[in-house]
Design a protein around this motif. Structure first.
Motif, PDB file in Angstrom:
ATOM      1  N   LEU A 112       0.961  -1.251  -0.062  1.00 29.91           N
ATOM      2  CA  LEU A 112       0.065  -0.057   0.197  1.00 29.91           C
ATOM      3  C   LEU A 112       0.859   1.077   0.038  1.00 29.91           C
ATOM      4  CD1 LEU A 112      -3.143   0.811   2.352  1.00 29.91           C
ATOM      5  CD2 LEU A 112      -1.271   2.327   2.048  1.00 29.91           C
ATOM      6  N   VAL A 113       1.842   1.457   0.934  1.00 31.76           N
ATOM      7  CA  VAL A 113       2.864   2.582   1.024  1.00 31.76           C
ATOM      8  C   VAL A 113       3.344   2.694  -0.296  1.00 31.76           C
ATOM      9  CG1 VAL A 113       4.443   3.650   2.419  1.00 31.76           C
ATOM     10  CG2 VAL A 113       2.665   2.424   3.487  1.00 31.76           C
ATOM     11  N   THR A 114       4.184   1.451  -0.850  1.00 36.58           N
ATOM     12  CA  THR A 114       5.079   1.782  -1.783  1.00 36.58           C
ATOM     13  C   THR A 114       4.081   2.339  -3.122  1.00 36.58           C
ATOM     14  OG1 THR A 114       6.358  -0.005  -1.199  1.00 36.58           O
ATOM     15  CG2 THR A 114       6.608   0.498  -3.613  1.00 36.58           C
ATOM     16  N   ALA A 115       2.975   1.753  -3.221  1.00 37.04           N
ATOM     17  CA  ALA A 115       2.147   2.213  -4.604  1.00 37.04           C
ATOM     18  C   ALA A 115       1.542   3.633  -4.073  1.00 37.04           C
ATOM     19  CB  ALA A 115       0.956   1.407  -4.550  1.00 37.04           C
ATOM     20  N   LEU A 116       1.441   4.074  -2.870  1.00 42.98           N
ATOM     21  CA  LEU A 116       1.137   5.486  -2.598  1.00 42.98           C
ATOM     22  C   LEU A 116       2.158   6.334  -2.993  1.00 42.98           C
ATOM     23  CD1 LEU A 116      -0.760   7.569  -1.512  1.00 42.98           C
ATOM     24  CD2 LEU A 116      -0.081   6.700   0.748  1.00 42.98           C
ATOM     25  N   ILE A 117       3.546   6.057  -2.670  1.00 49.70           N
ATOM     26  CA  ILE A 117       4.583   6.905  -2.848  1.00 49.70           C
ATOM     27  C   ILE A 117       4.644   6.964  -4.341  1.00 49.70           C
ATOM     28  CG2 ILE A 117       6.932   7.158  -2.637  1.00 49.70           C
ATOM     29  CD1 ILE A 117       6.699   5.882   0.124  1.00 49.70           C
ATOM     30  N   ALA A 118       4.610   5.916  -5.063  1.00 51.95           N
ATOM     31  CA  ALA A 118       4.608   6.158  -6.690  1.00 51.95           C
ATOM     32  C   ALA A 118       3.657   6.953  -7.198  1.00 51.95           C
ATOM     33  CB  ALA A 118       4.361   4.626  -7.278  1.00 51.95           C
ATOM     34  N   ASP A 119       2.447   7.144  -6.647  1.00 48.31           N
ATOM     35  CA  ASP A 119       1.290   7.732  -7.122  1.00 48.31           C
ATOM     36  C   ASP A 119       1.483   9.278  -6.647  1.00 48.31           C
ATOM     37  OD1 ASP A 119       0.069   6.046  -8.260  1.00 48.31           O
ATOM     38  OD2 ASP A 119      -1.594   5.547  -6.709  1.00 48.31           O
ATOM     39  N   ALA A 125      12.062  14.905   1.014  1.00 47.16           N
ATOM     40  CA  ALA A 125      13.255  14.020   1.590  1.00 47.16           C
ATOM     41  C   ALA A 125      13.149  13.952   2.680  1.00 47.16           C
ATOM     42  CB  ALA A 125      14.488  14.963   1.218  1.00 47.16           C
ATOM     43  N   PRO A 126      13.446  12.554   3.277  1.00 46.89           N
ATOM     44  CA  PRO A 126      13.121  12.256   4.650  1.00 46.89           C
ATOM     45  C   PRO A 126      13.964  13.009   5.504  1.00 46.89           C
ATOM     46  CG  PRO A 126      13.758  10.292   3.235  1.00 46.89           C
ATOM     47  CD  PRO A 126      13.973  11.660   2.391  1.00 46.89           C
ATOM     48  N   ALA A 127      13.308  13.619   6.542  1.00 44.87           N
ATOM     49  CA  ALA A 127      14.151  14.132   7.547  1.00 44.87           C
ATOM     50  C   ALA A 127      14.763  13.324   8.445  1.00 44.87           C
ATOM     51  CB  ALA A 127      12.960  15.010   8.689  1.00 44.87           C
ATOM     52  N   THR A 128      15.565  13.669   9.426  1.00 44.62           N
ATOM     53  CA  THR A 128      16.180  12.851  10.282  1.00 44.62           C
ATOM     54  C   THR A 128      15.303  11.592  10.692  1.00 44.62           C
ATOM     55  OG1 THR A 128      17.563  14.705  11.454  1.00 44.62           O
ATOM     56  CG2 THR A 128      17.607  12.635  12.532  1.00 44.62           C
ATOM     57  N   VAL A 129      15.724  10.456  10.140  1.00 43.74           N
ATOM     58  CA  VAL A 129      15.127   9.194  10.477  1.00 43.74           C
ATOM     59  C   VAL A 129      15.162   8.667  11.966  1.00 43.74           C
ATOM     60  CG1 VAL A 129      14.683   6.739   9.474  1.00 43.74           C
ATOM     61  CG2 VAL A 129      15.109   8.750   7.958  1.00 43.74           C
ATOM     62  N   GLU A 130      13.895   8.578  12.419  1.00 44.58           N
ATOM     63  CA  GLU A 130      13.915   7.923  13.972  1.00 44.58           C
ATOM     64  C   GLU A 130      13.074   6.613  13.733  1.00 44.58           C
ATOM     65  OE1 GLU A 130      13.495  10.749  17.251  1.00 44.58           O
ATOM     66  OE2 GLU A 130      12.177  11.396  15.591  1.00 44.58           O
ATOM     67  N   GLY A 176       3.416  14.744   6.057  1.00 42.19           N
ATOM     68  CA  GLY A 176       3.457  15.309   7.211  1.00 42.19           C
ATOM     69  C   GLY A 176       4.966  15.078   7.687  1.00 42.19           C
ATOM     70  N   PRO A 177       5.076  15.940   9.178  1.00 38.43           N
ATOM     71  CA  PRO A 177       6.597  15.720   9.728  1.00 38.43           C
ATOM     72  C   PRO A 177       6.927  14.519  10.175  1.00 38.43           C
ATOM     73  CG  PRO A 177       5.146  16.801  11.135  1.00 38.43           C
ATOM     74  CD  PRO A 177       4.357  16.467   9.786  1.00 38.43           C
ATOM     75  N   ASP A 178       6.146  13.357  10.139  1.00 44.23           N
ATOM     76  CA  ASP A 178       6.331  12.113  10.715  1.00 44.23           C
ATOM     77  C   ASP A 178       6.510  11.051   9.839  1.00 44.23           C
ATOM     78  OD1 ASP A 178       5.582  13.659  13.153  1.00 44.23           O
ATOM     79  OD2 ASP A 178       3.418  12.910  12.464  1.00 44.23           O
ATOM     80  N   GLY A 179       6.633  11.529   8.644  1.00 37.99           N
ATOM     81  CA  GLY A 179       6.488  10.390   7.436  1.00 37.99           C
ATOM     82  C   GLY A 179       7.937  10.048   6.944  1.00 37.99           C
ATOM     83  N   GLY A 180       9.050  10.705   7.501  1.00 40.49           N
ATOM     84  CA  GLY A 180      10.472  10.533   6.715  1.00 40.49           C
ATOM     85  C   GLY A 180      10.866   8.979   6.921  1.00 40.49           C
ATOM     86  N   ALA A 181      10.582   8.401   8.263  1.00 38.59           N
ATOM     87  CA  ALA A 181      11.143   7.052   8.169  1.00 38.59           C
ATOM     88  C   ALA A 181      10.310   6.088   7.482  1.00 38.59           C
ATOM     89  CB  ALA A 181      10.937   6.747   9.779  1.00 38.59           C
ATOM     90  N   PHE A 182       9.218   6.053   7.204  1.00 36.12           N
ATOM     91  CA  PHE A 182       8.543   5.288   6.258  1.00 36.12           C
ATOM     92  C   PHE A 182       8.732   5.613   4.856  1.00 36.12           C
ATOM     93  CE2 PHE A 182       5.798   5.512  10.075  1.00 36.12           C
ATOM     94  CZ  PHE A 182       5.745   4.075  10.451  1.00 36.12           C
ATOM     95  N   LEU A 183       9.035   6.741   4.533  1.00 37.75           N
ATOM     96  CA  LEU A 183       9.441   6.837   3.366  1.00 37.75           C
ATOM     97  C   LEU A 183      10.816   6.224   2.898  1.00 37.75           C
ATOM     98  CD1 LEU A 183       8.746  10.768   2.900  1.00 37.75           C
ATOM     99  CD2 LEU A 183       7.557   8.966   1.450  1.00 37.75           C
ATOM    100  N   ASP A 184      11.744   6.414   4.060  1.00 37.49           N
ATOM    101  CA  ASP A 184      13.256   5.783   3.848  1.00 37.49           C
ATOM    102  C   ASP A 184      12.922   4.293   3.905  1.00 37.49           C
ATOM    103  OD1 ASP A 184      15.908   6.392   3.622  1.00 37.49           O
ATOM    104  OD2 ASP A 184      15.864   5.582   5.358  1.00 37.49           O
TER     105      ASP A 184
END
Length: 323
Positions: A112-119, A125-130, A176-184
């Motif tokens: 789901l998330v990979t397909a969403l990012i493609a769309d 760019a990911p912020a500092t990844v936690e 939002g500001p919390d998505g960097g880790a999941f984008l990475d």
């Protein structure tokens, strides 16, 4: 410190009441929605767990976690994000029969998330990844979460609509500001993606002996790089992490009581029942035979409300005053 959200409290209460309708007194999986409602009616002692990648939304009560990055405390209006399988201790600090601890877990769905990012075409760019963090719950997440939970009463509609509503939830988090880790995590060849691939393999192969060279090859990296990655992502060495997974699964099977200690020890990769018993006692503060259902029934309830403090439990700092 508890991170407080500025979200309107009435809206949090609305969702809290919906969670109460779905799961009044016990943690409950909601298969039609692919989510889990967490409930606790009273404070609990520290419990060792393995967090999987997920969104964890808190609506009532307070909990704290001791993980690789230290101590985190979270309560109503908080969003906990975990982007890699992470061993930790958790305990419910504030809960009662009148006001239970209530939270919603939405597991990470790679497809789901990979397909969403493609769309999305372009992503920040990911912020500092936690790998595990607590943030205020974004207000834009509330509406789709409420709509998702209402589908629990409409199983036919849930089959058609739940995926799209969860997609909206993830979109709000990723942008939002919390998505960097999941984008990475969703980017092939990122370090976080490799860590997730390795920890997932470990989960699925608990009976396999640990071989650092083989595990490093799975992640397409050197053994030295593997150790650095694990220390950063999980706070443990690969071998220690794998052992924690095996003990967690062993404890789950012990509590179910379906197999003998010998069968359980073999199923999670221990060379002998005695080795399993020794490591189990060191991790959980009691022998596995004491945790079988028949043994628990013979014991007084207070023994299991406040079990012996294991090595993991003793590493927790004292509870804050008044909790």
């Amino acid at each position: 410190m508890i991170h407080r959200s500025s979200i309107n409290g009435v809206r949090l209460d609305d969702i809290g009441r919906r969670l109460a309708d779905i799961a009044p007194t016990a943690t409950t999986d909601v298969p039609g929605l692919g989510v889990r409602v967490h409930v606790a009616l009273h404070p609990t002692p520290p419990i060792p767990v393995i967090f999987e990648p997920m969104l964890y939304l808190v609506f009532q009560g307070t909990k704290r976690l001791l993980g690789p990055g230290g101590e985190l405390t979270y309560g109503p209006g908080d969003l906990v994000t975990t982007a890699v399988h992470t061993p930790a201790l958790t305990e419910v600090l504030v809960a009662s029969a009148d006001k239970p601890y209530r939270a919603l877990e939405i597991p990470f769905d790679p497809q789901l998330v990979t397909a969403l990012i493609a769309d999305m075409h372009t992503t920040p760019a990911p912020a500092t990844v936690e790998t595990i963090a607590v943030h205020p719950l974004p207000e834009k997440v509330l509406d789709p979460v409420h709509r998702l939970l209402r589908l629990a009463d409409e199983p036919d509609a849930a089959k058609v609509l739940a995926h799209g509503v969860k997609r909206e939830v993830w979109y709000r988090v990723l942008t939002g500001p919390d998505g960097g880790a999941f984008l990475d995590l969703s980017r092939t060849n990122s370090l976080l993606h490799r860590a997730h691939a390795v920890t997932t393999w470990m989960h699925q192969n608990l009976d396999e002996p640990f071989d650092a060279g083989r595990v490093a090859a799975l992640a397409n990296m050197s053994v030295t790089s593997l150790y650095r990655l694990f220390k950063s992502a999980t706070g443990a060495s690969p071998g220690s992490y794998h052992k924690q997974l095996r003990l967690m699964e062993g404890r789950r099977r012990v509590v179910q009581g379906a197999d003998t200690i010998q069968q359980i020890a073999a199923s999670v990769g221990f060379a002998s029942p005695s080795q399993f018993t020794r490591d189990y006692r060191r991790a959980f503060g009691t022998a596995p035979k004491a945790d079988f259902p028949a043994a628990r029934e013979r014991s007084s309830p207070s023994r299991y409300e406040h079990p012996p403090r294991s090595a993991w439990a003793r590493s927790l700092p004292p509870r804050p005053a008044g909790t």
